[in-house]
Design a protein around this motif. Structure first.
Motif, PDB file in Angstrom:
ATOM      1  N   TRP A 206      29.750  30.387  30.432  1.00 13.13           N
ATOM      2  CA  TRP A 206      31.134  30.372  30.907  1.00 13.13           C
ATOM      3  C   TRP A 206      31.943  31.517  30.304  1.00 13.13           C
ATOM      4  CZ3 TRP A 206      31.268  28.139  35.164  1.00 13.13           C
ATOM      5  CH2 TRP A 206      30.783  26.855  35.400  1.00 13.13           C
TER       6      TRP A 206
ATOM      7  N   SER B 220      33.534  34.660  32.371  1.00 14.87           N
ATOM      8  CA  SER B 220      34.969  34.888  32.313  1.00 14.87           C
ATOM      9  C   SER B 220      35.285  36.313  31.871  1.00 14.87           C
ATOM     10  CB  SER B 220      35.622  33.887  31.356  1.00 14.87           C
ATOM     11  OG  SER B 220      37.011  34.118  31.252  1.00 14.87           O
ATOM     12  N   SER B 221      34.552  36.800  30.869  1.00 15.88           N
ATOM     13  CA  SER B 221      34.805  38.154  30.369  1.00 15.88           C
ATOM     14  C   SER B 221      34.505  39.208  31.429  1.00 15.88           C
ATOM     15  CB  SER B 221      33.967  38.422  29.111  1.00 15.88           C
ATOM     16  OG  SER B 221      32.599  38.614  29.438  1.00 15.88           O
TER      17      SER B 221
ATOM     18  N   VAL C  69      34.779  34.242  36.690  1.00 18.51           N
ATOM     19  CA  VAL C  69      35.424  32.931  36.739  1.00 18.51           C
ATOM     20  C   VAL C  69      36.755  33.037  35.990  1.00 18.51           C
ATOM     21  CG1 VAL C  69      33.225  31.660  36.811  1.00 18.51           C
ATOM     22  CG2 VAL C  69      34.361  32.054  34.610  1.00 18.51           C
ATOM     23  N   PRO C  70      37.736  32.195  36.317  1.00 18.90           N
ATOM     24  CA  PRO C  70      39.028  32.228  35.607  1.00 18.90           C
ATOM     25  C   PRO C  70      38.855  31.846  34.142  1.00 18.90           C
ATOM     26  CG  PRO C  70      39.186  30.980  37.663  1.00 18.90           C
ATOM     27  CD  PRO C  70      37.721  31.201  37.407  1.00 18.90           C
ATOM     28  N   VAL C  71      39.743  32.339  33.284  1.00 17.28           N
ATOM     29  CA  VAL C  71      39.630  32.091  31.854  1.00 17.28           C
ATOM     30  C   VAL C  71      39.825  30.621  31.505  1.00 17.28           C
ATOM     31  CG1 VAL C  71      42.066  32.512  31.355  1.00 17.28           C
ATOM     32  CG2 VAL C  71      40.333  32.963  29.583  1.00 17.28           C
ATOM     33  N   TRP C  72      40.532  29.861  32.366  1.00 14.42           N
ATOM     34  CA  TRP C  72      40.757  28.452  32.054  1.00 14.42           C
ATOM     35  C   TRP C  72      39.455  27.654  32.079  1.00 14.42           C
ATOM     36  CZ3 TRP C  72      39.134  24.882  35.527  1.00 14.42           C
ATOM     37  CH2 TRP C  72      39.072  25.234  36.873  1.00 14.42           C
TER      38      TRP C  72
END
Length: 206
Positions: free
Chosen positions: A83, A87-88, A92-95
């Motif tokens: 995850w 994200s990085s 995908v969104p950081v949340w």
């Protein structure tokens, strides 16, 4: 180190090596595609190896409390690594990693307390006491479905970056699996937090 524990640790190392590949774009587009598909294949291997430690623990009669703890820790490390890297890279969104991080931290803390009192996360001695809690958290159906959804999310997120599947069904399907994973994360985590309070109430009354 026995065989199951070696498999658990090796799986974490393989997952980290696989994710490291995603940061190497390659000199040519063909090389970049090769890297993505290699990461996809290795991710399938990482997911497949998830049940090997438990299988060999039973087969070789090497099941230990340390092994059970390492298994959960290894699963958590692999999950969070994927995850965070996704994200990085902006896939995908950081949340999403934040949700899994916060939920995992609190759930693992409650399970640690339960373990000190002789309970387990799953199985015959599960810390879950209510029927709905046992179904959502400890049942084979819930655990298997959650694992499949996350596995599909990890694989499809990588596949959706390839030239072959970019701008196709892969991206919206990957997004769906991400949201389903997040939903499962919350739905399976809340019963642990709600029911674990009974342990502390019991201690206070005594």
């Amino acid at each position: 180190m026995n065989v199951p524990n070696f498999i658990t640790v090796s799986r974490v190392v393989l997952a980290l090596a696989t994710l490291a590949l995603l940061y190497f774009p390659g000199g040519k587009e063909s090389e970049h595609q090769t890297i993505l598909w290699t990461a996809f294949g290795l991710t399938v291997l990482v997911i497949w190896a998830d049940g090997l430690d438990g299988y060999f623990a039973r087969k070789l009669k090497q099941a230990t409390k340390l092994g059970a703890i390492l298994d959960i820790a290894g699963d958590r490390a692999v999950e969070m690594a994927y995850w965070i890297v996704f994200s990085s890279l902006g896939w995908v969104p950081v949340w999403v990693p934040l949700l899994f991080l916060v939920r995992g931290t609190f759930v693992d803390a409650m399970r640690s307390q339960a373990s000190s009192e002789g309970y387990t996360a799953f199985g015959a001695k599960t810390m879950m006491q209510t029927g709905i809690g046992k179904f959502l958290v400890a049942s084979n159906f819930s655990r298997f479905t959650y694992a499949v959804v996350k596995a599909l999310a990890f694989c499809l997120i990588i596949a959706a970056q390839t030239t072959l599947l970019k701008d196709s069904w892969a991206q919206p399907t990957a997004n769906l699996m991400v949201y389903l994973s997040a939903a499962f994360c919350l739905v399976r985590g809340l019963p642990v937090l709600v029911e674990s309070k009974n342990m502390f109430v019991y201690k206070a009354d005594n």
